[in-house]
Motif scaffolding. Structure first.
Motif, PDB file in Angstrom:
ATOM      1  N   THR A 166      -5.802   2.418  -4.985  1.00 32.06           N
ATOM      2  CA  THR A 166      -4.372   2.432  -5.264  1.00 32.06           C
ATOM      3  C   THR A 166      -3.667   3.085  -4.088  1.00 32.06           C
ATOM      4  OG1 THR A 166      -4.420   4.612  -6.320  1.00 32.06           O
ATOM      5  CG2 THR A 166      -4.773   2.676  -7.752  1.00 32.06           C
ATOM      6  N   TYR A 167      -2.381   2.798  -3.945  1.00 31.37           N
ATOM      7  CA  TYR A 167      -1.612   3.433  -2.875  1.00 31.37           C
ATOM      8  C   TYR A 167      -1.681   4.947  -3.013  1.00 31.37           C
ATOM      9  CZ  TYR A 167       2.103   4.852   0.223  1.00 31.37           C
ATOM     10  OH  TYR A 167       2.802   5.467   1.234  1.00 31.37           O
ATOM     11  N   SER A 168      -1.581   5.427  -4.223  1.00 30.21           N
ATOM     12  CA  SER A 168      -1.602   6.868  -4.472  1.00 30.21           C
ATOM     13  C   SER A 168      -2.896   7.508  -3.962  1.00 30.21           C
ATOM     14  CB  SER A 168      -1.433   7.141  -5.967  1.00 30.21           C
ATOM     15  OG  SER A 168      -1.527   8.519  -6.232  1.00 30.21           O
ATOM     16  N   ASN A 169      -4.036   6.886  -4.251  1.00 34.32           N
ATOM     17  CA  ASN A 169      -5.318   7.432  -3.778  1.00 34.32           C
ATOM     18  C   ASN A 169      -5.427   7.395  -2.257  1.00 34.32           C
ATOM     19  OD1 ASN A 169      -6.133   7.967  -6.369  1.00 34.32           O
ATOM     20  ND2 ASN A 169      -7.522   6.234  -6.519  1.00 34.32           N
ATOM     21  N   ALA A 170      -5.042   6.261  -1.665  1.00 35.07           N
ATOM     22  CA  ALA A 170      -5.092   6.148  -0.206  1.00 35.07           C
ATOM     23  C   ALA A 170      -4.167   7.184   0.428  1.00 35.07           C
ATOM     24  CB  ALA A 170      -4.708   4.743   0.234  1.00 35.07           C
ATOM     25  N   LYS A 171      -2.990   7.356  -0.140  1.00 34.62           N
ATOM     26  CA  LYS A 171      -2.023   8.324   0.383  1.00 34.62           C
ATOM     27  C   LYS A 171      -2.591   9.744   0.337  1.00 34.62           C
ATOM     28  CE  LYS A 171       2.836   9.664  -0.232  1.00 34.62           C
ATOM     29  NZ  LYS A 171       2.748  11.086  -0.426  1.00 34.62           N
ATOM     30  N   GLN A 172      -3.222  10.099  -0.760  1.00 35.00           N
ATOM     31  CA  GLN A 172      -3.810  11.433  -0.882  1.00 35.00           C
ATOM     32  C   GLN A 172      -4.890  11.664   0.177  1.00 35.00           C
ATOM     33  OE1 GLN A 172      -5.211  12.048  -4.880  1.00 35.00           O
ATOM     34  NE2 GLN A 172      -3.208  11.621  -5.765  1.00 35.00           N
ATOM     35  N   ILE A 173      -5.722  10.655   0.399  1.00 33.48           N
ATOM     36  CA  ILE A 173      -6.799  10.788   1.384  1.00 33.48           C
ATOM     37  C   ILE A 173      -6.216  10.930   2.794  1.00 33.48           C
ATOM     38  CG2 ILE A 173      -8.679   9.526   2.511  1.00 33.48           C
ATOM     39  CD1 ILE A 173      -9.340   8.401  -0.322  1.00 33.48           C
ATOM     40  N   ILE A 174      -5.256  10.080   3.143  1.00 34.58           N
ATOM     41  CA  ILE A 174      -4.647  10.124   4.474  1.00 34.58           C
ATOM     42  C   ILE A 174      -3.930  11.450   4.687  1.00 34.58           C
ATOM     43  CG2 ILE A 174      -2.909   9.056   5.974  1.00 34.58           C
ATOM     44  CD1 ILE A 174      -5.515   7.404   5.579  1.00 34.58           C
TER      45      ILE A 174
END
Length: 120
Positions: free
Chosen positions: A42-50
């Motif tokens: 999800t965008y949210s997960n990718a955003k958290q990782i980045i």
């Protein structure tokens, strides 16, 4: 892509290719573990990782910065704006126009071209 990001990205791809169903996916960010392996993050997960990676490196970042960088590089390397608009999913060409940055080199070339009379 900066040199310091290439080895970790290659490592990510190697790890990703070990997840059944992830090989050949068109997505950069796929779940490697959990209940949905090989599915797009999800965008949210990718955003958290980045953001977490950026914080470890001492600067703020987000996935949209990567998208902006890719779009700017596409337009600077000659990708047709209509193609870029489609790749980015923009409905309006006005949305894509934000990537049309004039660099100092562009400005210098324009002034030199005008000064030489070559634009006539």
């Amino acid at each position: 892509m900066r040199t310091w990001t290439r080895p970790p990205y290659r490592d990510h791809l190697a790890e990703r290719d070990e997840v059944p169903g992830a090989v050949g996916r068109d997505y950069v960010f796929v779940n490697l573990v959990g209940p949905y392996p090989a599915r797009p993050m999800t965008y949210s997960n990718a955003k958290q990782i980045i953001e977490r990676i950026g914080n470890r490196c001492g600067f703020r970042t987000c996935p949209h910065m990567m998208r902006h960088t890719a779009a700017t590089r596409w337009i600077r390397s000659g990708v047709d704006p209509d193609v870029m608009q489609t790749l980015l999913g923009h409905v309006s060409s006005a949305c894509t126009a934000v990537y049309l940055h004039a660099t100092d080199g562009d400005l210098r070339t324009a002034v030199e071209l005008a000064a030489s009379g070559a634009g006539r």
